[in-house]
Motif scaffolding. Structure first.
Motif, short mmCIF file in Angstrom:
data_model
loop_
_atom_site.label_atom_id
_atom_site.label_comp_id
_atom_site.label_asym_id
_atom_site.label_seq_id
_atom_site.Cartn_x
_atom_site.Cartn_y
_atom_site.Cartn_z
N THR A 89 1.05 -1.16 -0.27
CA THR A 89 0.03 -0.11 0.34
C THR A 89 0.96 1.32 0.06
O THR A 89 2.24 1.04 -0.35
CB THR A 89 -1.06 -0.13 1.15
OG1 THR A 89 0.35 -0.03 1.95
CG2 THR A 89 -2.18 -1.32 1.33
N TRP A 90 0.18 2.65 -0.14
CA TRP A 90 1.16 3.15 -0.28
C TRP A 90 1.50 3.65 1.29
O TRP A 90 2.88 4.13 0.96
CB TRP A 90 -0.10 4.52 -0.82
CG TRP A 90 -0.02 5.03 -2.56
CD1 TRP A 90 -1.07 4.56 -2.88
CD2 TRP A 90 0.72 5.34 -2.99
NE1 TRP A 90 -1.16 4.12 -4.10
CE2 TRP A 90 0.83 5.23 -4.35
CE3 TRP A 90 2.50 5.51 -2.94
CZ2 TRP A 90 1.74 5.90 -5.06
CZ3 TRP A 90 3.25 5.69 -4.40
CH2 TRP A 90 2.60 5.99 -5.46
N GLN A 91 0.98 3.41 2.00
CA GLN A 91 1.64 3.93 3.48
C GLN A 91 3.02 2.93 3.56
O GLN A 91 3.48 3.13 4.38
CB GLN A 91 -0.01 3.71 4.44
CG GLN A 91 -0.87 4.67 4.55
CD GLN A 91 -1.95 4.16 4.44
OE1 GLN A 91 -2.47 3.41 3.62
NE2 GLN A 91 -3.21 4.79 4.31
N GLN A 92 2.85 1.55 3.15
CA GLN A 92 3.05 0.12 3.42
C GLN A 92 4.36 0.94 2.66
O GLN A 92 6.06 0.85 3.07
CB GLN A 92 3.05 -0.31 2.92
CG GLN A 92 1.92 -1.83 3.45
CD GLN A 92 1.18 -2.76 3.09
OE1 GLN A 92 1.47 -3.03 2.07
NE2 GLN A 92 1.25 -3.55 4.21
N ALA A 93 4.42 1.41 1.35
CA ALA A 93 5.29 1.74 0.34
C ALA A 93 6.82 3.47 1.24
O ALA A 93 7.56 2.76 1.12
CB ALA A 93 5.38 2.26 -0.65
N ARG A 94 5.67 3.85 1.85
CA ARG A 94 6.15 4.94 2.77
C ARG A 94 7.80 4.96 3.76
O ARG A 94 8.38 4.57 3.93
CB ARG A 94 5.44 6.12 2.73
CG ARG A 94 5.77 7.06 3.24
CD ARG A 94 5.25 8.27 3.72
NE ARG A 94 3.84 7.53 4.48
CZ ARG A 94 2.41 7.97 3.62
NH1 ARG A 94 2.67 8.36 2.16
NH2 ARG A 94 1.52 7.58 3.82
N LYS A 95 6.58 3.45 4.36
CA LYS A 95 7.66 3.32 5.34
C LYS A 95 8.68 2.56 5.16
O LYS A 95 9.79 2.50 5.34
CB LYS A 95 6.22 2.06 6.34
CG LYS A 95 6.95 1.44 7.52
CD LYS A 95 6.59 0.80 8.31
CE LYS A 95 6.97 -0.57 9.16
NZ LYS A 95 6.16 -1.50 9.49
N MET A 96 8.41 1.29 3.94
CA MET A 96 9.87 0.81 3.53
C MET A 96 10.78 1.66 2.86
O MET A 96 11.76 1.71 2.95
CB MET A 96 9.29 -0.28 2.02
CG MET A 96 8.73 -1.28 2.74
SD MET A 96 7.37 -2.26 1.08
CE MET A 96 8.46 -2.97 0.32
N TYR A 97 10.25 2.88 1.92
CA TYR A 97 11.14 3.69 1.15
C TYR A 97 12.22 4.98 2.67
O TYR A 97 12.93 3.75 1.97
CB TYR A 97 10.18 4.69 0.31
CG TYR A 97 11.48 4.99 0.29
CD1 TYR A 97 13.04 5.47 -0.97
CD2 TYR A 97 11.49 7.29 0.05
CE1 TYR A 97 13.27 6.42 -1.72
CE2 TYR A 97 13.09 8.12 -0.27
CZ TYR A 97 13.44 7.06 -0.93
OH TYR A 97 14.43 8.11 -1.86
#
Length: 159
Positions: A89-97
């Motif tokens: 998800t966008w929240q997960q992607a932001r966290k990953m990045y």
């Protein structure tokens, strides 16, 4: 016009929760691209050694660009051998990045002017594309023949 075959590799850096979802499109990408696509589960504390070994001059990451980030220009796209896509998800992607400093070493590519047709989940960003749509866009841009097969598979999945 020359058609490319397999010089570009897709690296799906996948959030652990994304692997559990039936609505995830990363699996479609892997099914169609097979050996050309590698799905790696993201780990905050132990980044995958193969990702760490990728050469920043031949690798790009598809992620939202901020003012300090480099961008991948169209004229350099042909030299890219590896593309990292944050699969979640966008929240997960932001966290990953944000929690993976090594990702900031790669030039960035932002897809603009595309609108998602993905219906299995509510999109959190107006211009946000799902993983399969990102890969379809990249394959089309690089003139890879697998783009049509992935688009067909995605449209079938998206019904």
């Amino acid at each position: 016009m020359r058609v490319k075959t397999s010089n570009m590799n897709i690296w799906l850096l996948t959030h652990s929760e994304e692997r559990k979802k039936k609505t995830g499109t990363g699996k479609l990408v892997q099914e169609v691209l097979m050996a050309q696509c590698r799905m790696i589960e993201w780990a905050r504390k132990n980044p995958h050694p193969e990702l760490l070994a990728l050469n920043p001059s031949t690798t790009a990451i598809v992620y939202l660009v901020n003012q300090d980030s480099p961008t991948l220009e169209s004229d350099t796209f042909s030299s890219i051998q590896n593309i990292i896509i944050l699969d979640g998800t966008w929240q997960q992607a932001r966290k990953m990045y944000n929690q993976s400093p090594y990702l900031k070493n790669f030039p960035h590519y932002e897809i603009q002017g595309e609108k998602s047709i993905y219906t299995k989940r509510k999109n959190q960003k107006e211009a946000g594309l799902c993983t399969a749509e990102v890969v379809i866009h990249l394959l089309n841009k690089a003139k890879y023949p697998q783009a049509a097969a992935l688009k067909e598979r995605f449209l079938e999945f998206n019904q």
